[in-house]
Design an enzyme around this catalytic site. Structure first.
Site, PDB file in Angstrom:
ATOM      1  CG  ASN A   1     -14.655  14.027 100.223  1.00  0.00           C
ATOM      2  OD1 ASN A   1     -14.786  13.787  99.027  1.00  0.00           O
ATOM      3  ND2 ASN A   1     -14.528  15.258 100.696  1.00  0.00           N
TER       4      ASN A   1
ATOM      5  CG  HIS B   1     -16.265  35.617  63.822  1.00  0.00           C
ATOM      6  ND1 HIS B   1     -15.766  35.919  62.574  1.00  0.00           N
ATOM      7  CD2 HIS B   1     -16.200  36.765  64.539  1.00  0.00           C
ATOM      8  CE1 HIS B   1     -15.382  37.177  62.548  1.00  0.00           C
ATOM      9  NE2 HIS B   1     -15.652  37.724  63.727  1.00  0.00           N
TER      10      HIS B   1
END
Ligand code: F6R
Length: 617
Positions: free
Chosen positions: A100, A513
């Site tokens: 891993n 906006h």
């Protein structure tokens, strides 16, 4: 990311490893594999897809060996193919490896090994690492006693490696042993009754033992059938500390729920109780934390807080920022951990650092914490997994105590982070301007959170029914203000990660906006509309959406009267204190996302491309 299991003992290793992999599948699930030492070979079964597919493949191998390793993969180097799945076996057939992490200098090592005659079947950095161990093993003097020859070949290899790893290694010449090591990837050794189980997290070994050794970065463990020993990369001996896991196998079971996410949503009242148990002062006016390792006097000197985290934990930090600034009037900055570590932001001398991480293994959060510590700052961690790397390296912190969170989408860990953030806000506020009676009221409010969440959960059938009607939409907006803006972000994240629906969270007033351009009858908006000073403002934003034919789901607090026809669907949550509101408001968006994902037949607990704990950068 990526799950690792290893077994040395008297039982058939494959069954134990496969059970462990099933429990670790939430760490990575694009392929899985197992390697067992038997019949004078390193016998490998591996397959693209889930552990269930691997189990069928494994059955064909008739595994009987009592030593082995297994892996669930979350692809980094190389695509999702059988060849790239772990375990990898060296080209001389002597070494098998699961890994891993990421080996950053793998290309250079591969060129070197190719020149020595080693060959490669996959595109992975892991296979390169595996062959490098084989190379060093072949070079180790034969007269070295058995154990050391295997162990030293791994140690030598790791000295040449740049990057991160949690590895478990098998060697054909030492068929009943495993050597494993870690650097920035979690690894735990379970010490069982006549057996050892290695795993990247406790859920894979809890069915066999609660006694564990948390390995640290730079440590190598050598496991034989009768013993284990830990040394460092520099060959120093380490005295192992055996800890006890406080939860049991039942905590990691579905217990009648369809998914872990559903179970964990409904566990929240209990999880919140556990997170706050024993953490209020006797006079009931403030919070108390046992493990901060910083005195109240020192805490009072802090003139700025910095919070770093990723994903949902980052959203929890935004709520903490709001509450600390609102109640304690101390400035707070929140940064993505991944940005902080490269941003080199100017920091005040008396800044206190918090990192927030359920797993305690998220590599970006860990790196941000290490960077802050390198700069001389004190770092406290809010963390769930006991013994995790972040918990161990932090100067102090607060454990969440919510038990294992297995669903990839965070739910109970998130609301517990909200709660602990609210408790920190209280603690800081009471050291400054907050009055005794306001403190008592705040504490009472926090104590009521589990019951309020219970009441919010009662809305589940209604939310399920709403989810059915909205599951076909492909775009959603989540809109909230103040402390509910981060919950809007969290709602959007939950929906997109488990149902693959495009969703965005915004402060409600920001709509005009830009995002309002998205509004049409095909884009529903989920509004948080709490009672209070901004109620009328949020209602105005809703009007703007309705005027553009956008469907509206309103999550309102009890007693709020919305103008008729403004919301298509209304979900009511209990009215509550500002510090508790984000916790209670999280429940309906968790449920909405969950039921929509179920309706769309998505794999809720294992959403595509995701893994529970992100241990690569
Ligand atoms: C989303 C989710 C992720 C995590 C993030 C940080 O549901 O679970 O966004 O919050 O990966 O993980 P931890 O808290 O383990 O550091």
């Amino acid at each position: 990311m990526c799950g690792i299991v290893g077994y040395v003992g008297k039982q058939k290793a494959s069954a134990i490893i496969l059970e462990g992999l099933k429990r670790l599948e939430y760490r990575g699930y694009d392929s899985a594999g197992v390697c067992i030492v038997q019949g004078g070979r390193l016998e490998v079964a591996k397959k693209v897809g889930r552990v269930e597919g691997l189990s069928k493949e494994a059955a064909r191998h008739h595994f009987v060996g009592t030593t082995g390793i297994g892996h669930t993969r979350w692809a980094t180097h190389g695509g999702v193919t059988d060849a790239n799945a772990h375990p990898h076996v060296s080209s001389d057939g002597r070494i098998a490896l699961i890994h891993n992490g990421v080996i950053e200098n793998f290309a250079k090592i591969k060129t070197f090994l190719s020149g020595k005659g080693y060959t490669f079947k996959s595109e992975t950095d892991t296979e390169v690492l595996c062959n490098l161990i084989a190379y060093h093993f072949a070079k180790e003097p034969q007269e070295n006693d058995g154990q050391n020859r295997f162990l030293e070949s791994v140690r030598k290899t790791l000295r040449h490696v740049e990057g991160t790893y949690g590895i478990a290694v098998l060697c054909l010449d030492f068929p009943d042993q495993i050597v494993a090591a870690r650097k920035a990837s979690p690894l735990i050794l379970g010490v069982g009754d006549g057996e050892y189980i290695l795993a990247s997290d406790a859920s894979a070994l809890i069915s066999r033992t609660q006694n564990v050794v948390y390995l640290k970065d730079g440590e190598i463990v050598h496991i034989t059938p009768t013993t284990f020993s830990i040394t460092t990369l520099d060959q120093e001996d380490v005295s192992p500390v055996v800890d006890k896991i406080t939860w049991t196998i039942e905590d990691a079971e579905l217990n009648g729920y369809a998914h872990f996410m559903e179970k964990e949503i409904f566990e929240q009242p209990q999880a919140l109780e556990n997170s706050m148990r024993g953490r209020f002062s006797e006079d009931g006016s403030t919070a108390l934390f046992g493990g901060l390792n910083i005195t109240a006097a020192e805490f009072r000197q802090i003139d700025r807080f910095m919070f770093c985290a990723c994903g949902s934990a980052w959203h929890a930090c935004l709520v903490a920022e709001h509450l600390i600034e609102r109640f304690a009037r101390v400035p707070v900055e929140v940064d993505y951990a991944s940005e902080f570590r490269y941003r080199n932001s100017p920091l005040d001398r008396d800044t206190l650092f918090f990192v927030v991480s359920q797993s305690g293994e998220t590599i970006d959060t860990l790196a941000a914490m290490r960077e802050a510590k390198r700069k001389g700052y004190r770092v406290l961690a809010i963390n769930n997994v006991v013994g995790s790397t972040i918990a161990r390296e932090a100067d102090g912190g607060v454990y969440q105590h919510v038990g294992p969170e297995i669903g990839v989408a965070s739910t109970k860990a998130f609301t517990s982070q909200l709660l602990i953030g609210a408790m920190i806000a209280l603690y800081v506020a009471r050291q400054r301007d907050m009055s005794f009676s306001d403190g008592v009221q705040y504490v009472e409010a926090l104590k009521s959170a589990p019951n309020l969440v219970r009441r919010a959960l009662e809305q589940a059938p209604r939310i399920k029914e709403i989810a059915k009607r909205y599951s076909h939409y492909n775009d959603f907006l989540f809109l909230g203000r103040l402390s509910l803006f981060p919950i809007a972000l969290e709602g959007a994240l939950k929906l997109k990660e488990i149902s693959y629906i495009h969703a965005e969270g915004y402060p409600a007033a920001e709509m005009k906006h830009g995002p309002i351009a998205l509004i049409s009858e095909n884009c529903p908006s989920v509004f948080f509309v709490p009672k209070g000073e901004i109620f009328n403002k949020v209602v105005s934003s809703m009007q703007e959406i309705k005027a553009r034919k956008g469907p509206v789901i309103a999550i309102v607090t009890e007693g709020c009267e919305l103008p008729p026809g403004l919301a298509d669907d209304v979900i009511t949550i209990p009215e509550c204190h500002e510090a508790v509101l984000p916790i209670v408001a999280s429940v309906p968006v968790q449920l909405l996302s969950y039921y929509i994902a179920v309706e769309r037949k998505c794999d809720v607990d294992k959403p595509r491309n995701l893994a529970k704990s992100v241990t690569v950068e």
